[in-house]
Design a protein around this motif. Sequence first.
Motif, PDB file in Angstrom:
ATOM      1  N   THR A 157      -6.467 -18.770 -60.170  1.00 19.22           N
ATOM      2  CA  THR A 157      -5.103 -19.436 -59.945  1.00 19.22           C
ATOM      3  C   THR A 157      -3.963 -19.430 -61.441  1.00 19.22           C
ATOM      4  O   THR A 157      -4.343 -19.507 -62.163  1.00 19.22           O
ATOM      5  N   SER A 186      -7.301 -11.107 -54.957  1.00 19.92           N
ATOM      6  CA  SER A 186      -8.081 -11.519 -54.334  1.00 19.92           C
ATOM      7  C   SER A 186      -8.459 -12.780 -54.356  1.00 19.92           C
ATOM      8  O   SER A 186      -8.793 -13.097 -55.063  1.00 19.92           O
ATOM      9  N   SER A 190      -7.017 -18.335 -53.620  1.00 19.39           N
ATOM     10  CA  SER A 190      -5.902 -17.528 -55.039  1.00 19.39           C
ATOM     11  C   SER A 190      -4.900 -18.005 -55.159  1.00 19.39           C
ATOM     12  O   SER A 190      -4.029 -17.925 -54.045  1.00 19.39           O
ATOM     13  N   GLY A 191      -3.864 -17.760 -56.131  1.00 18.43           N
ATOM     14  CA  GLY A 191      -2.053 -18.198 -55.798  1.00 18.43           C
ATOM     15  C   GLY A 191      -1.589 -18.573 -57.100  1.00 18.43           C
ATOM     16  O   GLY A 191      -2.380 -18.904 -58.184  1.00 18.43           O
ATOM     17  N   GLY A 214      -6.548 -12.311 -50.583  1.00 18.46           N
ATOM     18  CA  GLY A 214      -6.758 -13.386 -50.154  1.00 18.46           C
ATOM     19  C   GLY A 214      -8.440 -13.876 -49.891  1.00 18.46           C
ATOM     20  O   GLY A 214      -9.345 -12.790 -50.648  1.00 18.46           O
ATOM     21  N   SER A 220      -3.298 -14.987 -50.581  1.00 18.43           N
ATOM     22  CA  SER A 220      -3.186 -15.288 -51.837  1.00 18.43           C
ATOM     23  C   SER A 220      -1.578 -16.611 -51.717  1.00 18.43           C
ATOM     24  O   SER A 220      -0.190 -15.703 -51.393  1.00 18.43           O
ATOM     25  N   ASP A 223       2.753 -15.829 -54.622  1.00 17.84           N
ATOM     26  CA  ASP A 223       2.882 -15.002 -55.813  1.00 17.84           C
ATOM     27  C   ASP A 223       4.178 -14.939 -56.431  1.00 17.84           C
ATOM     28  O   ASP A 223       4.863 -15.010 -55.459  1.00 17.84           O
ATOM     29  N   SER A 256       1.839 -16.569 -46.786  1.00 14.95           N
ATOM     30  CA  SER A 256       1.889 -16.221 -48.385  1.00 14.95           C
ATOM     31  C   SER A 256       3.360 -16.932 -50.027  1.00 14.95           C
ATOM     32  O   SER A 256       2.183 -17.435 -50.732  1.00 14.95           O
TER      33      SER A 256
END
Length: 517
Positions: A157, A186, A190-191, A214, A220, A223, A256
């Motif tokens: 992250t 990925s 995730s983010g 993701g 994810s 973003d 997302s």
Amino acid sequence: MKTKHLGLPVALNLALALGLTCGVIGGAAAPAVAADVPAPVAAAGAGTTATTAGYPTDDAPDPAPLRTVPVSTSAELAAAFKAALPGDRIVLADGEYTMVKLADKAGTPEAPVVVEAATLGGALVTAGQLEVARSSHVVVRGLTLRNATTLKITASTHVRFTRNDVALRFEPPADPTSSRHWLQISGEGSGHHRIDHNSFHDKTLMGNYVTVYGGATQISQHDRIDHNYFGTSPAQPVNGGEAIRLGVSALSDSSSFAVVEQNLFENTDSDPEIVSIKSDDNTVRHNTVRRSAGAFVARRGDRNVIQGNVFLGEGKPGTGGVRLYGDDQLVFDNYFEGLRGSGYTAALQIDGGDVDGSGATSAHWRVHRATVVHNTFVDNSSTIEVGANYLYPPVDSLVADNLVVGSAGPLFAELKQPAGVTYSGNIAYPTGDATVGLAVGPREIRVADPRLERVDGLWRLRPGPATNTAIGSYPFLVDDVDGQPRDRRPDVGADEVSDAPVTRTPLERSDVGPAAP
């Protein structure tokens, strides 16, 4: 003068409110120097320009490092990565490096782990692989990447990848349809990543410049991809060469909240989908596309916003604009000129679908409730097409207050009879061999000369039939393609006649990439 602000749909407000924030709060004490890491120099003041050369002086500063770790060899780089602690700034001297993985580093907003070239572009990566894995609050800045492996952000992250020059040197695979992605996001959880002010160029093999995946079920989130240059990617033998892909079929039912903005795409021809959206609740806004044989495509997923982009085909074959599938897509304030594509790469394609309501996630899902308003189309080979491909025509969609000018073909073309598409407040000005294309009344499509004039590279409105004559009222319509505020009674098309300052213009090379402001 009206106060300048952005009025956007709920999905975008969430993306801005949530996607650009920092999560973990906390500090870190100055760590002891590890035995296998070069002794740190004295900590410099906050900001990249305090410790590096060649970086723009107005870049957002990092917090002051707790220690600065200079490296000049690949062995020193590997040791610094292994021993990195929150607050480290690892500075690569000019030279050539083999890159290694940075894993399990828990930086914080106040003490990120920064990996930075001492001179913008001076650290050249020719081998190894850069992967940031299971980490948080990491910055990678100013590198020149010429290695032959995918860059990865994995199960992490708040990673920022910024001001890097990327032209990877993959060996051609035995199978020319095998993909070689350049930057891949990925992993579970995730983010909150930012990919900004980079240059991605000279891709010759199948694969995406930037791919956002993701975990097993969730893409994810939050973003931001902004102020990058995407250039020169020739056509490939099969689909799979997008500049940016937000998602994959298996994750396309997850949200997302990504924001893709202020990027320049130039001669990106490697896929009919320049930006491919395969997830929900994304915003693609204020980008410029020049001479690129493809389109921005809401390929799978719902509630996506495509706003304020400028598409300039300059007469190049196959150049397109926007193509839609799925539910509740919103397209407004975009400018389309000189595009020579049709069908999949028409200036605007509200396409048919091959499934309706259920089916494989990889299918083309029928359009429901698309909103296409206040866009400007000038001199395109195929302008607004409805239902060019597949079985099911669009349902319950709105095409309103658009300005369409052209000298060839029908300006509006229904290739399948749509189910409940409403036209309202559009202005068409067919010249030469062009026709309106639809037999509808003047409240739906009014024929008039909008009195355009060429100003700063675009065709803009003068006072006349298009000014103050829009029929619809939309809460998200607050400014125009130039960033000028909309009047209480807006003008038709993407441009508003206004004396207010212009805050956005079509992007040039100097506006994006590693050396841009």
